[in-house]
Design an enzyme around this catalytic site. Structure first.
Site, PDB file in Angstrom:
ATOM      1  CE  LYS A  37      -4.308  -1.763   1.998  1.00 20.08           C
ATOM      2  NZ  LYS A  37      -5.277  -1.699   3.109  1.00 20.08           N
ATOM      3  CE  LYS A  53      -6.553  -7.723  -1.645  1.00 18.50           C
ATOM      4  NZ  LYS A  53      -7.187  -7.530  -0.366  1.00 18.50           N
ATOM      5  CE  LYS A 103     -10.956  -0.689   0.567  1.00 20.81           C
ATOM      6  NZ  LYS A 103     -11.469  -1.666   1.515  1.00 20.81           N
TER       7      LYS A 103
HETATM    8  P1  ADP Z   1     -10.129  -4.698   1.180  1.00 18.54           P
HETATM    9  O1  ADP Z   1      -9.167  -5.864   1.279  1.00 18.54           O
HETATM   10  O2  ADP Z   1     -10.938  -4.703  -0.064  1.00 18.54           O
HETATM   11  O3  ADP Z   1      -9.415  -3.402   1.472  1.00 18.54           O
HETATM   12  P2  ADP Z   1     -10.958  -5.057   3.913  1.00 18.54           P
HETATM   13  O4  ADP Z   1      -9.515  -4.847   4.237  1.00 18.54           O
HETATM   14  O5  ADP Z   1     -11.967  -4.273   4.661  1.00 18.54           O
HETATM   15  O6  ADP Z   1     -11.193  -4.847   2.366  1.00 18.54           O
HETATM   16  O7  ADP Z   1     -11.254  -6.587   4.052  1.00 18.54           O
HETATM   17  C1  ADP Z   1     -12.410  -7.126   4.622  1.00 18.54           C
HETATM   18  C2  ADP Z   1     -12.334  -8.632   4.568  1.00 18.54           C
HETATM   19  O8  ADP Z   1     -12.450  -9.073   3.211  1.00 18.54           O
HETATM   20  C3  ADP Z   1     -11.008  -9.200   5.077  1.00 18.54           C
HETATM   21  O9  ADP Z   1     -11.277 -10.362   5.846  1.00 18.54           O
HETATM   22  C4  ADP Z   1     -10.261  -9.562   3.839  1.00 18.54           C
HETATM   23  O10 ADP Z   1      -9.355 -10.607   4.043  1.00 18.54           O
HETATM   24  C5  ADP Z   1     -11.402  -9.987   2.922  1.00 18.54           C
HETATM   25  N1  ADP Z   1     -11.062  -9.842   1.500  1.00 18.54           N
HETATM   26  C6  ADP Z   1     -10.718  -8.702   0.869  1.00 18.54           C
HETATM   27  N2  ADP Z   1     -10.485  -8.927  -0.437  1.00 18.54           N
HETATM   28  C7  ADP Z   1     -10.689 -10.258  -0.643  1.00 18.54           C
HETATM   29  C8  ADP Z   1     -10.610 -11.114  -1.796  1.00 18.54           C
HETATM   30  N3  ADP Z   1     -10.287 -10.644  -2.997  1.00 18.54           N
HETATM   31  N4  ADP Z   1     -10.889 -12.432  -1.624  1.00 18.54           N
HETATM   32  C9  ADP Z   1     -11.222 -12.924  -0.419  1.00 18.54           C
HETATM   33  N5  ADP Z   1     -11.313 -12.173   0.705  1.00 18.54           N
HETATM   34  C10 ADP Z   1     -11.049 -10.857   0.600  1.00 18.54           C
HETATM   35 NA    NA Z   2      -7.916  -6.410   3.294  1.00 17.76          NA
END
Ligand code: ADP
Ligand code: NA
Length: 330
Positions: A114, A197, A200
């Site tokens: 990041k 993966k 957002k």
């Molecule tokens: P992001 O990873 O999109 O920034 P968050 O950090 O809020 O979102 O993650 C929320 C949950 O979603 C976490 O448990 C994270 O591991 C899971 N997660 C995020 N992206 C993925 C993905 N592509 N596949 C599976 N789980 C995911």
């Molecule tokens: Na995450």
């Protein structure tokens, strides 16, 4: 405490959850609320590690809570709250910062990724210590298991290390938590770039399925998903990552095993898989969106749920914090 304790959190950053958030995390939260003492939160303190517009953040936090309810969390069966409503998170976060090595924190790969994208002048110290706040999030509730996607595994290892360190140096204080990561849905990939993966911050919006987007637009994204030049629907993560991702998503939404799906699509082309997946998703997402909108239309009920959630969370968190303060001489 008779039932195992479960804790997890999700950021409110983008308003709509994406399909990776749902299949990787939120769906397990819903399942786990039945047999466990489950604590789930919208982590707004984590969100401010990058710049936020205050009004947008406040709205996105409510939209996130509404989506969790829309996905099936039941405030009678779990504790649902907003992280900043429970001040113990920031308090224990500071304490744990003081037990984390700088080198140890520097090894967190999510921070490296990041911050590389942001540059060092815009990267905050908060983003650097974010994993340590997550350590506090988990340890405050004495969680046995933490349902997350694969990207959080390293942060869970840090949590276990710090808990063991604290317990050894002082006295048994924290439960050592285990990650709860389901292999099949741990890493949902970007539909346009199946090597990355779903996130957002996707390079192309066509690769990202947002749950609150118009379902017709999402159906189109499934139909234009990147696959490969082969035509046979078979499961091969290495050689056919796009098709493998579509099969895993289909399997998660339909409940059919990947083997059953491969048999089902024998003699059919990729188009058939994509069309079926688009239909499955549309069927699932319509009632989800309707329920979410219903919760958003009743702000008083949402406030009531969150006030009760924060109260229940503090009952547990305050006991842990008091013990920690006592152990370290505060
Ligand atoms: P992001 O990873 O999109 O920034 P968050 O950090 O809020 O979102 O993650 C929320 C949950 O979603 C976490 O448990 C994270 O591991 C899971 N997660 C995020 N992206 C993925 C993905 N592509 N596949 C599976 N789980 C995911
Ligand atoms: Na995450």
């Amino acid at each position: 405490q008779d039932r195992p304790r479960v804790l997890s959190g999700i950021q409110p950053t983008s308003g709509s959850f994406h399909l990776g958030n749902y299949l990787g995390a939120v769906r397990q939260w819903v399942d786990l609320q039945e047999a466990n003492d489950a604590f789930y939160m919208v982590v707004d303190l984590h969100a401010i590690t990058v710049p936020q517009d205050p009004a947008v953040l406040r709205e996105n936090t409510r939209v996130s809570v509404a989506q969790l309810l829309g996905a099936g969390l039941d405030p009678e069966r779990c504790t649902l709250f907003v992280q900043s409503h429970v001040p113990e998170h920031a308090q224990l976060g500071w304490v744990m910062n003081c037990f984390t090595g700088f080198g140890e924190a520097s090894r967190m790969t999510q921070f490296k990724d990041k911050s590389a994208k942001q540059g060092s002048d815009t990267t905050t110290v908060g983003l650097f210590t974010y994993p340590v706040l997550m350590v506090a999030d988990v340890l405050l509730y004495q969680a046995d298991a933490v349902p997350v996607g694969e990207d959080q595994r390293q942060h869970l290892e840090l949590t276990r290390d710090l808990a063991e360190r604290f317990n050894t140096r002082f006295a048994p204080t924290f439960t050592i938590p285990k990650p709860y990561i389901l292999k099949e849905t741990a890493k949902i990939m970007d539909l346009q770039d199946p090597g990355a993966k779903m996130s957002k911050s996707a390079a192309s919006p066509k690769g990202l399925i947002n749950l609150l987007d118009d379902a017709k637009a999402s159906a189109k994204k499934f139909k234009s998903a990147v696959t490969d030049t082969d035509t046979v629907v078979s499961y091969d993560e290495e050689k056919k990552p796009g098709v493998a991702n579509l099969l895993r998503i289909h399997s998660a939404l339909s409940g059919q095993s990947v083997d059953q799906l491969v048999a089902h699509f024998e003699g059919k082309m990729y188009g058939a898989l994509k069309t079926e997946l688009a239909e499955l998703f549309t069927e699932w997402v319509a009632p989800f969106q309707e329920r979410t909108q219903g919760y958003l239309a009743d702000p008083a009920e949402l406030d009531r749920v969150l006030a009760r959630g924060a109260e229940k969370a503090r009952e547990v968190a305050s006991v842990t914090l008091e013990t920690v303060y006592d152990r370290i001489g505060l």
